[in-house]
Enzyme design. Sequence first.
Site, PDB file in Angstrom:
ATOM      1  N   CYS A  70       0.736  -1.243   0.198  1.00  0.00           N
ATOM      2  CA  CYS A  70       0.104  -0.150  -0.075  1.00  0.00           C
ATOM      3  C   CYS A  70       0.709   1.177  -0.053  1.00  0.00           C
ATOM      4  O   CYS A  70       1.725   1.614   0.749  1.00  0.00           O
ATOM      5  CB  CYS A  70      -0.994   0.178   1.165  1.00  0.00           C
ATOM      6  N   CYS A  73       0.540   3.522   3.366  1.00  0.00           N
ATOM      7  CA  CYS A  73       1.116   3.164   4.753  1.00  0.00           C
ATOM      8  C   CYS A  73       2.488   3.684   4.956  1.00  0.00           C
ATOM      9  O   CYS A  73       3.105   4.019   4.025  1.00  0.00           O
ATOM     10  CB  CYS A  73       0.991   1.524   4.665  1.00  0.00           C
ATOM     11  N   HIS A 116      -3.925   0.752   8.328  1.00  0.00           N
ATOM     12  CA  HIS A 116      -4.320   0.496   6.892  1.00  0.00           C
ATOM     13  C   HIS A 116      -5.793  -0.366   7.129  1.00  0.00           C
ATOM     14  O   HIS A 116      -6.650  -0.024   6.324  1.00  0.00           O
ATOM     15  CB  HIS A 116      -3.654  -0.682   6.508  1.00  0.00           C
ATOM     16  N   ASN A 156     -14.184   9.058  -0.737  1.00  0.00           N
ATOM     17  CA  ASN A 156     -14.570   8.144  -1.265  1.00  0.00           C
ATOM     18  C   ASN A 156     -14.458   6.817  -0.548  1.00  0.00           C
ATOM     19  O   ASN A 156     -13.294   6.400  -0.393  1.00  0.00           O
ATOM     20  CB  ASN A 156     -14.270   7.767  -2.784  1.00  0.00           C
ATOM     21  N   HIS A 167      -6.650   1.972   1.874  1.00  0.00           N
ATOM     22  CA  HIS A 167      -6.105   2.695   3.084  1.00  0.00           C
ATOM     23  C   HIS A 167      -7.189   3.802   3.413  1.00  0.00           C
ATOM     24  O   HIS A 167      -7.697   4.505   2.313  1.00  0.00           O
ATOM     25  CB  HIS A 167      -4.526   3.139   2.842  1.00  0.00           C
ATOM     26  N   HIS A 169      -8.380   7.148   3.643  1.00  0.00           N
ATOM     27  CA  HIS A 169      -7.873   8.172   2.869  1.00  0.00           C
ATOM     28  C   HIS A 169      -8.981   9.157   2.185  1.00  0.00           C
ATOM     29  O   HIS A 169     -10.020   8.636   1.919  1.00  0.00           O
ATOM     30  CB  HIS A 169      -6.707   8.197   1.868  1.00  0.00           C
ATOM     31  N   GLN A 171      -9.510  13.052  -0.524  1.00  0.00           N
ATOM     32  CA  GLN A 171      -8.584  14.017  -1.472  1.00  0.00           C
ATOM     33  C   GLN A 171      -8.963  15.369  -1.266  1.00  0.00           C
ATOM     34  O   GLN A 171     -10.502  15.609  -0.703  1.00  0.00           O
ATOM     35  CB  GLN A 171      -8.975  13.372  -2.720  1.00  0.00           C
TER      36      GLN A 171
END
Length: 347
Positions: A70, A73, A116, A156, A167, A169, A171
């Site tokens: 990933c 991470c 994660h 999303n 992971h 996250h 934007q």
Amino acid sequence: MKKTVTTLADGRELIYYDARDDAVRDAVDMRPLDPVSSSSEIRYDALLGDSVVIASHRQGRTYHPPADACPLCPSRDGLRSEIPASDYEVAVFENRFPSLAGDSGRCEVVCFTSDHEASFADLTPAQARLVLDAWTDRTAELAERPGVEQVYCFENRGAEIGVTLGHPHGQIYAFPYTTPRTALMRRRAAEHRTRTGRNLFDDVVERERTDAVRVVLESEHWIAFVPYAAHWPYEVHLYPTRRVPDLRVLDEPARTEFPQIYLELLRRFDRLFGPAEPPTPYIAAWHQAPFTGEDREEFGMHLELFTVRRASGKLKYLAGTESGMGAFMNDVPPEAAAERLREVASK
């Protein structure tokens, strides 16, 4: 909050956000990366009046890597990721495969936690507050960049949404233009002001509060409700009770209360369809006012949270009416959705 700004091996910016003022972030990105080569072209659709971004370099972006590879991470032996540190709280960096770049804006990735296997709903209130502070700081900084018209923070979650990195996250997009949805809301607000002399966002919130049947949560500083004409099966709009145009203006009492309200909403979304279902896929989107225009104070910043799952094992696909004509058909009455979201409240 402590903010540490550094750069990755290819020159992209990386920012760490830490709750402790004594946090040290001095890890160096040792990857042999070539300079980022990306270009975005914005084309105007004369029929619809929309702008479309053409970003062909994104075809080669990272796609569903295994968990042990990933890129979000922390770095460790055997893995050199986008985050050189061996651990972090919140990290923000320039996207390696941005939709918007250069004079066409900027795209950033926000890593909510180094864990994660977690999700935003798993964060503590203190961790969620740090994410809110990071969103606010990025909005403030990007607002000062030449040519940036609007900042959009969003998350999303879930493969059903199209997420390619597991992971936790989100934007941030810094647009060089006002997005179509925001432009439409501004026009509707201007028309409402001319017709009634009142603010559209205030009237929408007051109608939901008075009706109450679609209210999911209400506190001193926030109100969450399923909108009267919800587009999605389960859709919640979260407003501060004091109208503000963007995150920069949110006062401290609302900022303090936000983590509890938002985390509760996310946890209710995960309980909607029962324990046998995978985590609920969703989009969480901050709607903020553009930075120009005399009417920006008329805009009511809010967060829209919705899922494409309409029932256990069933998704709502954008079919011919939605995708072809922008005419939404919703299978779940908003009042029923609100009732279900109240039923799954934390005990």
